[in-house]
Design an enzyme around this catalytic site. Sequence first.
Site, short mmCIF file in Angstrom:
data_model
loop_
_atom_site.label_atom_id
_atom_site.label_comp_id
_atom_site.label_asym_id
_atom_site.label_seq_id
_atom_site.Cartn_x
_atom_site.Cartn_y
_atom_site.Cartn_z
N GLU A 21 0.84 -1.21 0.00
CA GLU A 21 0.00 0.00 0.00
C GLU A 21 0.87 1.25 0.00
OE1 GLU A 21 -1.50 1.89 3.34
OE2 GLU A 21 -1.02 0.30 4.75
N ASP A 133 -17.18 5.57 13.51
CA ASP A 133 -15.88 5.53 12.81
C ASP A 133 -15.37 4.09 12.70
OD1 ASP A 133 -13.43 5.92 11.69
OD2 ASP A 133 -12.74 7.43 13.11
N LYS A 154 -4.08 -1.56 14.91
CA LYS A 154 -3.43 -0.68 15.87
C LYS A 154 -4.19 -0.66 17.19
CE LYS A 154 -3.50 2.16 12.44
NZ LYS A 154 -3.35 1.34 11.26
N1 PSU Z 1 -1.00 0.78 9.24
C1 PSU Z 1 0.20 1.42 9.38
N2 PSU Z 1 0.34 2.67 8.90
C2 PSU Z 1 -0.69 3.26 8.20
C3 PSU Z 1 -1.92 2.58 8.02
C4 PSU Z 1 -2.02 1.34 8.57
O1 PSU Z 1 1.16 0.87 9.94
O2 PSU Z 1 -0.50 4.39 7.75
C5 PSU Z 1 -2.99 3.19 7.18
C6 PSU Z 1 -3.50 2.14 6.19
O3 PSU Z 1 -3.43 2.68 4.90
C7 PSU Z 1 -4.92 1.89 6.61
C8 PSU Z 1 -5.29 3.26 7.10
O4 PSU Z 1 -5.72 1.45 5.55
O5 PSU Z 1 -4.16 3.62 7.87
C9 PSU Z 1 -6.56 3.24 7.91
O6 PSU Z 1 -7.13 4.50 7.86
P1 PSU Z 1 -8.65 4.68 8.28
O7 PSU Z 1 -8.70 4.32 9.73
O8 PSU Z 1 -8.96 6.15 8.04
O9 PSU Z 1 -9.45 3.79 7.42
MN MN Z 2 -12.27 6.42 9.92
#
Ligand code: PSU
Ligand code: MN
Length: 298
Positions: A21, A133, A154
């Site tokens: 990604e 969210d 996370k």
């Molecule tokens: N995991 C990491 N670093 C990141 C992300 C995940 O170690 O930057 C990113 C990924 O691209 C994941 C996004 O899809 O965070 C999730 O964002 P949101 O919670 O807005 O969907």
């Molecule tokens: Mn979100």
Amino acid sequence: MHIAPEVREALDAGAPIVALESTIISHGLPRPRNLEAAREFEQIVRDAGAVPATIAVVDGVGRVGLDDAALERIAGEGVAKASVRDLPILRARRGTGATTVAGTVAIAAQAGIRVFATGGLGGVHQGATSSFDESADIPTLASHPVAVVCAGVKSVLDVGATLERMESLSVPVVGWRTDRFPLFWLSSSTHELDWRVETAEEVAAILREQDATRANAGLVVANPLPEDRQWDPIEHDAVVAQASAEAERDRIHGKAVTPYLLGRIVELSQGRSLEVNLDLVRSNIRLAAAIATAYAAR
Ligand code: PSU
Ligand code: MN
């Protein structure tokens, strides 16, 4: 969509490919470490004998496999964070965006790439019962046939709720040599998994069964860091609590939440969380390459 020649050749030959990604490069890691990391991630895939396909939208074109100039663009300023819903808008306005797990999975599926590595998935945020969210990563994995190797989600998220959502949406989850869901920077959570796998061949066999039944669903391969390489749990708990409180105080919402938290956590830990983050991504990429290789050996 533009598929890099090297990736095209690998697809035609049925050779192992690992999708990567790009939001992690643009929004997940601080500059200038991010560009260095992006190049290193690709090199790890190559060293394992597979072809890397970093995915992003560059000037309105979904690109599968980036050259060095494109990697530099993604690592620079002014790049949008692109989830699935942003893709048609970026295409229409010839914009440049770094794809999240969701955005990457959607494009990888279209290209026919079956294995993907990242750091941690997005999921259900704390307080989601009122904020709603929930990352698009989870529903997208429910409807696209791409396996993602990650270190769980996370620990800023509501991990239990995320696992429940994956169950409801029928996203299969297996622990890589573990019975417990990992917590990104930390090797383990209290959350037990239903399934554990020991070999890349076992994972490849699951992928083939999905193919045979046209399951059209992804697979989460949860790969914990060994305990001696995890972040110090005491510092972790304090820093994550502080960053989360600050995000709430500053009323951060929408797509800004995850980048804000990751950035603050790196600052508050004086970079210690960053080293663990990089370490776990490397480990996930190595495992993804092994799975892609086993899957290619049909
Ligand atoms: N995991 C990491 N670093 C990141 C992300 C995940 O170690 O930057 C990113 C990924 O691209 C994941 C996004 O899809 O965070 C999730 O964002 P949101 O919670 O807005 O969907
Ligand atoms: Mn979100």
